[in-house]
Motif scaffolding. Structure first.
Motif, short mmCIF file in Angstrom:
data_model
loop_
_atom_site.label_atom_id
_atom_site.label_comp_id
_atom_site.label_asym_id
_atom_site.label_seq_id
_atom_site.Cartn_x
_atom_site.Cartn_y
_atom_site.Cartn_z
N LEU A 1 0.83 -1.20 0.00
CA LEU A 1 0.00 0.00 0.00
C LEU A 1 0.87 1.25 0.00
O LEU A 1 1.68 1.45 0.90
CB LEU A 1 -0.91 0.01 1.24
CG LEU A 1 -1.82 1.22 1.40
CD1 LEU A 1 -2.89 1.23 0.31
CD2 LEU A 1 -2.47 1.21 2.77
N ARG B 1 -11.04 -2.12 -7.16
CA ARG B 1 -10.90 -2.74 -5.84
C ARG B 1 -11.52 -4.13 -5.86
O ARG B 1 -12.67 -4.31 -6.24
CB ARG B 1 -11.59 -1.88 -4.79
CG ARG B 1 -11.40 -2.44 -3.41
CD ARG B 1 -11.86 -1.47 -2.36
NE ARG B 1 -11.76 -2.11 -1.07
CZ ARG B 1 -12.66 -1.97 -0.13
NH1 ARG B 1 -13.69 -1.19 -0.29
NH2 ARG B 1 -12.51 -2.60 1.00
N SER C 1 -7.78 -5.78 -1.19
CA SER C 1 -7.95 -5.80 0.26
C SER C 1 -9.38 -5.46 0.64
O SER C 1 -10.09 -4.80 -0.11
CB SER C 1 -7.00 -4.79 0.92
OG SER C 1 -7.14 -4.81 2.31
N ASN D 1 -4.90 8.55 -0.23
CA ASN D 1 -4.62 7.84 -1.48
C ASN D 1 -5.71 8.11 -2.51
O ASN D 1 -5.42 8.31 -3.69
CB ASN D 1 -4.49 6.34 -1.23
CG ASN D 1 -3.23 5.99 -0.46
OD1 ASN D 1 -2.86 6.69 0.48
ND2 ASN D 1 -2.57 4.92 -0.85
N THR E 1 -1.11 -9.99 -3.46
CA THR E 1 -0.44 -9.51 -4.68
C THR E 1 0.38 -10.64 -5.29
O THR E 1 0.37 -10.83 -6.50
CB THR E 1 0.46 -8.30 -4.36
OG1 THR E 1 -0.37 -7.26 -3.83
CG2 THR E 1 1.19 -7.81 -5.58
N HIS F 1 -1.59 -3.88 -5.92
CA HIS F 1 -1.10 -3.93 -4.53
C HIS F 1 -2.19 -4.37 -3.56
O HIS F 1 -3.38 -4.27 -3.82
CB HIS F 1 -0.50 -2.58 -4.10
CG HIS F 1 -1.49 -1.50 -3.80
ND1 HIS F 1 -2.12 -1.39 -2.58
CD2 HIS F 1 -1.94 -0.48 -4.55
CE1 HIS F 1 -2.92 -0.34 -2.60
NE2 HIS F 1 -2.83 0.24 -3.79
N CYS F 2 -1.71 -4.90 -2.44
CA CYS F 2 -2.55 -5.19 -1.28
C CYS F 2 -1.93 -4.39 -0.13
O CYS F 2 -1.28 -3.38 -0.38
CB CYS F 2 -2.62 -6.70 -1.00
SG CYS F 2 -1.01 -7.50 -0.81
N ARG F 3 -2.11 -4.79 1.10
CA ARG F 3 -1.53 -4.03 2.22
C ARG F 3 0.00 -4.10 2.21
O ARG F 3 0.68 -3.09 2.29
CB ARG F 3 -2.06 -4.55 3.56
CG ARG F 3 -3.53 -4.36 3.77
CD ARG F 3 -3.96 -2.94 3.98
NE ARG F 3 -3.31 -2.35 5.15
CZ ARG F 3 -3.35 -1.06 5.43
NH1 ARG F 3 -4.00 -0.24 4.67
NH2 ARG F 3 -2.75 -0.59 6.50
N GLN G 1 2.16 4.96 0.61
CA GLN G 1 2.01 5.97 1.65
C GLN G 1 2.21 7.35 1.00
O GLN G 1 2.67 7.44 -0.14
CB GLN G 1 3.05 5.76 2.75
CG GLN G 1 3.04 4.36 3.36
CD GLN G 1 1.73 4.03 4.04
OE1 GLN G 1 1.23 4.82 4.83
NE2 GLN G 1 1.18 2.87 3.73
N TYR H 1 -9.87 2.04 1.19
CA TYR H 1 -8.70 2.72 0.63
C TYR H 1 -8.51 4.03 1.37
O TYR H 1 -9.47 4.77 1.57
CB TYR H 1 -8.91 2.96 -0.86
CG TYR H 1 -7.64 2.92 -1.67
CD1 TYR H 1 -6.83 1.79 -1.69
CD2 TYR H 1 -7.24 4.02 -2.41
CE1 TYR H 1 -5.66 1.75 -2.43
CE2 TYR H 1 -6.07 3.99 -3.16
CZ TYR H 1 -5.29 2.87 -3.16
OH TYR H 1 -4.13 2.83 -3.90
N TYR I 1 -6.42 -2.83 -6.34
CA TYR I 1 -6.26 -2.93 -4.89
C TYR I 1 -6.94 -4.20 -4.41
O TYR I 1 -8.12 -4.43 -4.67
CB TYR I 1 -6.88 -1.70 -4.22
CG TYR I 1 -6.82 -1.66 -2.72
CD1 TYR I 1 -5.63 -1.87 -2.02
CD2 TYR I 1 -7.96 -1.40 -1.98
CE1 TYR I 1 -5.59 -1.81 -0.64
CE2 TYR I 1 -7.92 -1.34 -0.59
CZ TYR I 1 -6.73 -1.55 0.07
OH TYR I 1 -6.68 -1.49 1.44
#
Length: 188
Positions: A39, A81, A60, A68, A125, A117-119, A41, A64, A58
């Motif tokens: 994720l 997502r 997860s 972001n 991912t 991406h995931c967390r 930043q 979100y 994404y």
């Protein structure tokens, strides 16, 4: 003579940049125009701008982050997502259909450049990228090695089994991205 060490922030000023470019954790190029990471930043936003992303996938269940979403909106980036739980359960519990749907987005070149991406950029991912690698006809040993490289000490047998037994035959062959074959050599 020792090289001069720039003061904090001096390098970016000399290069004409407003900030240092910091990639998200577990960032890597998957293929031309296709990237993976954890994720992002706020400190990663400058780096992400250089990728000229069109889309983000994404993976997860967590919402979100607002910062972001604002970054995506201000840069015209679409968010796809796919709500997937992080799981240590058997491979049968991993969301096969959601991975198929995510792959459809990933296979569509109109969404490129694209970030998956995931967390943490490890398991969910890794499963999606592993399934993409199967479509690219990588050997299983190489796929699992790549998965383990990003998962580190937390590599999961259930994820590896999931990738191994994931059936790519149901995904349209015609929808495979050109990136699967860009680096091939044509023989006459």
């Amino acid at each position: 003579m020792k090289p001069e060490t720039p003061k904090t922030g001096e390098f970016s000023k000399r290069e004409g940049l407003d900030e240092f470019l910091v990639p998200p954790k577990n960032f890597a190029m998957v293929d031309q125009g296709l990237f993976r990471s954890g994720l992002p930043q706020k400190c990663n936003f400058g780096f992400l701008k250089t990728l000229k992303l069109q889309s983000i996938v994404y993976l997860s269940t967590e919402p979100y982050p607002i910062s972001n979403l604002e970054f995506l909106q201000s840069n015209g980036i679409r968010l796809f997502r796919f709500s997937m739980e992080g799981s240590t359960k058997s491979s049968a519990e991993i969301h096969r259909e959601k991975i198929r749907e995510a792959l459809k987005v990933i296979l569509d070149q109109q969404n490129y450049p694209l970030l998956i991406h995931c967390r943490s950029g490890k398991h969910r991912t890794g499963c999606v990228v592993g399934c993409l690698r199967k479509m690219q006809r990588w050997c299983l040993l190489s796929i699992i090695e790549e998965y383990r490289q990003f998962a580190g000490a937390k590599s999961r047998d259930c994820d590896e089994r999931f990738i191994e037994f994931f059936d790519v035959s149901n995904l349209k062959k015609s929808s495979q991205p050109a990136i699967c074959f860009r680096n091939t050599i044509n023989f006459i």
